[in-house]
Design an enzyme around this catalytic site. Structure first.
Site, PDB file in Angstrom:
ATOM      1  N   SER A  78     -11.425 -68.051 -14.357  1.00 30.15           N
ATOM      2  CA  SER A  78     -12.029 -69.341 -14.725  1.00 30.15           C
ATOM      3  C   SER A  78     -11.284 -70.501 -14.087  1.00 30.15           C
ATOM      4  O   SER A  78     -10.073 -70.403 -13.848  1.00 30.15           O
ATOM      5  CB  SER A  78     -11.981 -69.507 -16.247  1.00 30.15           C
ATOM      6  OG  SER A  78     -12.438 -70.791 -16.616  1.00 30.15           O
TER       7      SER A  78
ATOM      8  N   TYR B 238      -7.126 -69.497 -23.850  1.00 30.05           N
ATOM      9  CA  TYR B 238      -8.189 -68.974 -22.967  1.00 30.05           C
ATOM     10  C   TYR B 238      -7.715 -69.023 -21.518  1.00 30.05           C
ATOM     11  O   TYR B 238      -7.773 -68.019 -20.792  1.00 30.05           O
ATOM     12  CB  TYR B 238      -9.462 -69.805 -23.149  1.00 30.05           C
ATOM     13  CG  TYR B 238     -10.595 -69.419 -22.227  1.00 30.05           C
ATOM     14  CD1 TYR B 238     -11.272 -68.208 -22.377  1.00 30.05           C
ATOM     15  CD2 TYR B 238     -11.001 -70.266 -21.189  1.00 30.05           C
ATOM     16  CE1 TYR B 238     -12.312 -67.851 -21.531  1.00 30.05           C
ATOM     17  CE2 TYR B 238     -12.040 -69.921 -20.345  1.00 30.05           C
ATOM     18  CZ  TYR B 238     -12.698 -68.706 -20.524  1.00 30.05           C
ATOM     19  OH  TYR B 238     -13.731 -68.361 -19.670  1.00 30.05           O
TER      20      TYR B 238
HETATM   21  N1  LIG Z   1     -19.827 -69.643 -18.758  1.00 24.53           N
HETATM   22  C1  LIG Z   1     -18.815 -70.275 -18.220  1.00 24.53           C
HETATM   23  O1  LIG Z   1     -18.802 -71.516 -18.158  1.00 24.53           O
HETATM   24  C2  LIG Z   1     -17.644 -69.502 -17.667  1.00 24.53           C
HETATM   25  C3  LIG Z   1     -16.717 -70.188 -16.873  1.00 24.53           C
HETATM   26  C4  LIG Z   1     -15.627 -69.493 -16.356  1.00 24.53           C
HETATM   27  C5  LIG Z   1     -15.467 -68.148 -16.620  1.00 24.53           C
HETATM   28  N2  LIG Z   1     -16.370 -67.500 -17.415  1.00 24.53           N
HETATM   29  C6  LIG Z   1     -16.134 -66.072 -17.663  1.00 24.53           C
HETATM   30  O2  LIG Z   1     -17.257 -65.337 -17.247  1.00 24.53           O
HETATM   31  C7  LIG Z   1     -17.288 -64.096 -17.937  1.00 24.53           C
HETATM   32  C8  LIG Z   1     -18.702 -63.830 -18.421  1.00 24.53           C
HETATM   33  O3  LIG Z   1     -19.031 -64.776 -19.426  1.00 24.53           O
HETATM   34  P1  LIG Z   1     -20.426 -65.521 -19.496  1.00 24.53           P
HETATM   35  O4  LIG Z   1     -20.168 -66.942 -19.225  1.00 24.53           O
HETATM   36  O5  LIG Z   1     -21.443 -64.799 -18.717  1.00 24.53           O
HETATM   37  O6  LIG Z   1     -20.692 -65.453 -21.083  1.00 24.53           O
HETATM   38  P2  LIG Z   1     -21.650 -64.548 -21.967  1.00 24.53           P
HETATM   39  O7  LIG Z   1     -23.072 -64.780 -21.619  1.00 24.53           O
HETATM   40  O8  LIG Z   1     -21.208 -64.784 -23.359  1.00 24.53           O
HETATM   41  O9  LIG Z   1     -21.252 -63.068 -21.521  1.00 24.53           O
HETATM   42  C9  LIG Z   1     -20.087 -62.446 -21.977  1.00 24.53           C
HETATM   43  C10 LIG Z   1     -20.274 -60.951 -21.834  1.00 24.53           C
HETATM   44  O10 LIG Z   1     -19.080 -60.296 -22.281  1.00 24.53           O
HETATM   45  C11 LIG Z   1     -19.464 -59.250 -23.156  1.00 24.53           C
HETATM   46  N3  LIG Z   1     -18.397 -58.932 -24.100  1.00 24.53           N
HETATM   47  C12 LIG Z   1     -17.770 -59.725 -24.990  1.00 24.53           C
HETATM   48  N4  LIG Z   1     -16.874 -59.030 -25.691  1.00 24.53           N
HETATM   49  C13 LIG Z   1     -16.915 -57.753 -25.225  1.00 24.53           C
HETATM   50  C14 LIG Z   1     -16.246 -56.540 -25.538  1.00 24.53           C
HETATM   51  N5  LIG Z   1     -15.322 -56.477 -26.497  1.00 24.53           N
HETATM   52  N6  LIG Z   1     -16.560 -55.428 -24.840  1.00 24.53           N
HETATM   53  C15 LIG Z   1     -17.505 -55.452 -23.881  1.00 24.53           C
HETATM   54  N7  LIG Z   1     -18.176 -56.550 -23.534  1.00 24.53           N
HETATM   55  C16 LIG Z   1     -17.885 -57.688 -24.214  1.00 24.53           C
HETATM   56  C17 LIG Z   1     -20.742 -59.713 -23.825  1.00 24.53           C
HETATM   57  O11 LIG Z   1     -21.521 -58.601 -24.220  1.00 24.53           O
HETATM   58  P3  LIG Z   1     -21.631 -57.963 -25.680  1.00 24.53           P
HETATM   59  O12 LIG Z   1     -21.542 -59.086 -26.673  1.00 24.53           O
HETATM   60  O13 LIG Z   1     -22.977 -57.296 -25.635  1.00 24.53           O
HETATM   61  O14 LIG Z   1     -20.513 -56.991 -25.750  1.00 24.53           O
HETATM   62  C18 LIG Z   1     -21.427 -60.429 -22.671  1.00 24.53           C
HETATM   63  O15 LIG Z   1     -22.159 -59.498 -21.904  1.00 24.53           O
HETATM   64  C19 LIG Z   1     -16.250 -64.198 -19.049  1.00 24.53           C
HETATM   65  O16 LIG Z   1     -15.084 -63.506 -18.663  1.00 24.53           O
HETATM   66  C20 LIG Z   1     -15.972 -65.695 -19.133  1.00 24.53           C
HETATM   67  O17 LIG Z   1     -14.692 -65.964 -19.616  1.00 24.53           O
HETATM   68  C21 LIG Z   1     -17.451 -68.144 -17.924  1.00 24.53           C
END
Ligand SMILES: NC(=O)c1ccc[n+]([C@@H]2O[C@H](COP(=O)([O-])OP(=O)(O)OC[C@H]3O[C@@H](n4cnc5c(N)ncnc54)[C@H](OP(=O)(O)O)[C@@H]3O)[C@@H](O)[C@H]2O)c1
Length: 246
Positions: free
Chosen positions: A142, A155
């Site tokens: 991130s 985080y």
């Molecule tokens: N959105 C942003 O602005 C942003 C910015 C920088 C980095 N990121 C990073 O991008 C990555 C993806 O996040 P996203 O933004 O796409 O959010 P999201 O839509 O909430 O997706 C998060 C994913 O992680 C899974 N997850 C959570 N806990 C888990 C566990 N214990 N075991 C397996 N899967 C798990 C969730 O699936 P289930 O609930 O079905 O398990 C979901 O598929 C994350 O690492 C986040 O930190 C996001």
């Protein structure tokens, strides 16, 4: 081997957001995708959609905090498709809030998913990569770890822990077998805000998602760019944020 076509890619956190968008894009471009997350229904719906479009996909319920689940996901790739070319350690949660709130439970949950979860994937995939003589680890970190801001301390710490681990692993693995890539997105419109318990932080993040966040497909294209390079080209880090993000 270069390009995306024919590669076998396992993705954690594939049930929504960046992971889901990446699964769709890579499958469209000819990869076989192996999808892991906890929400079985979401995974099954995505598998059906990908297959209906002529793509190759399987899913396995995976909790990244459980080492055995990652072993199973990697094994599934090998059993179904004969190999594993790429593991995308993407699952993540964001329990944002000031350190002074003392949210020890939230901190532990982030360490378990964002750090331990990636390590479980590395431990599961490395032996397969070594056996094949080829493999690629991609993780979603991130911009939180690049521009340090209040409210995101732990985080950002988890994301920078992963950044550090991958850089050391890169230096330990210069024999040409392993490629490592960290992708650092800024604000991306996903379900991530749902994992924020602090109401003020959740509201602030949701507002930013609505106002200017990237579509997750933009991050998927960045990930595909790293994967499609020839084997002797390693894209180490990609930072991708909305043009207007400060
Ligand atoms: N959105 C942003 O602005 C942003 C910015 C920088 C980095 N990121 C990073 O991008 C990555 C993806 O996040 P996203 O933004 O796409 O959010 P999201 O839509 O909430 O997706 C998060 C994913 O992680 C899974 N997850 C959570 N806990 C888990 C566990 N214990 N075991 C397996 N899967 C798990 C969730 O699936 P289930 O609930 O079905 O398990 C979901 O598929 C994350 O690492 C986040 O930190 C996001």
């Amino acid at each position: 081997m270069s390009g995306v076509t024919g590669k076998v890619v396992a993705i954690t956190g594939a049930s929504s957001g960046i992971g889901e968008a990446t699964a769709r894009l890579l499958a469209e471009r000819g990869a076989a995708v192996v999808l892991g997350a906890r929400r079985r229904e979401r995974l099954e719906t995505l598998v059906t959609e990908i297959r209906d479009r002529g793509g190759r996909a399987v899913a396995g319920v995976t909790d990244v905090t459980q080492r055995a689940d990652l072993d199973r996901l990697v094994q599934r790739a090998v059993e179904e498709f004969g190999q594993l070319d790429v593991l995308i350690g993407n699952a993540g949660i964001a329990k944002l809030g000031p350190v002074a709130e003392g949210d020890v439970e939230g901190w532990s949950a982030m360490i378990d998913v964002n750090v331990r979860g990636v390590l479980h994937g590395i431990a599961a995939a490395l032996p397969v990569f070594r056996r094949q003589g080829r493999g690629h680890l991609v993780t979603t970190v991130s911009t939180s770890g690049l521009k340090i801001v209040p409210g995101q301390a732990v985080y950002a710490g988890t994301k920078n822990a992963v950044r550090t681990i991958l850089e050391a692993l890169r230096q330990e693995s210069t024999d040409g077998v392993l490629r490592t890539t960290t992708v650092s997105p800024g604000f991306v419109r996903t379900e991530l805000a749902d994992s924020i318990d602090d109401p003020a932080e959740r509201e602030r993040t949701q507002r930013r998602f609505e106002e200017f966040a990237l579509d997750p497909a933009a991050v998927a294209r960045a990930i595909a760019f790293a994967i499609e390079q020839p084997e002797d080209v390693e894209i180490g880090d990609i930072t991708i944020r909305p043009t207007v993000q400060n």
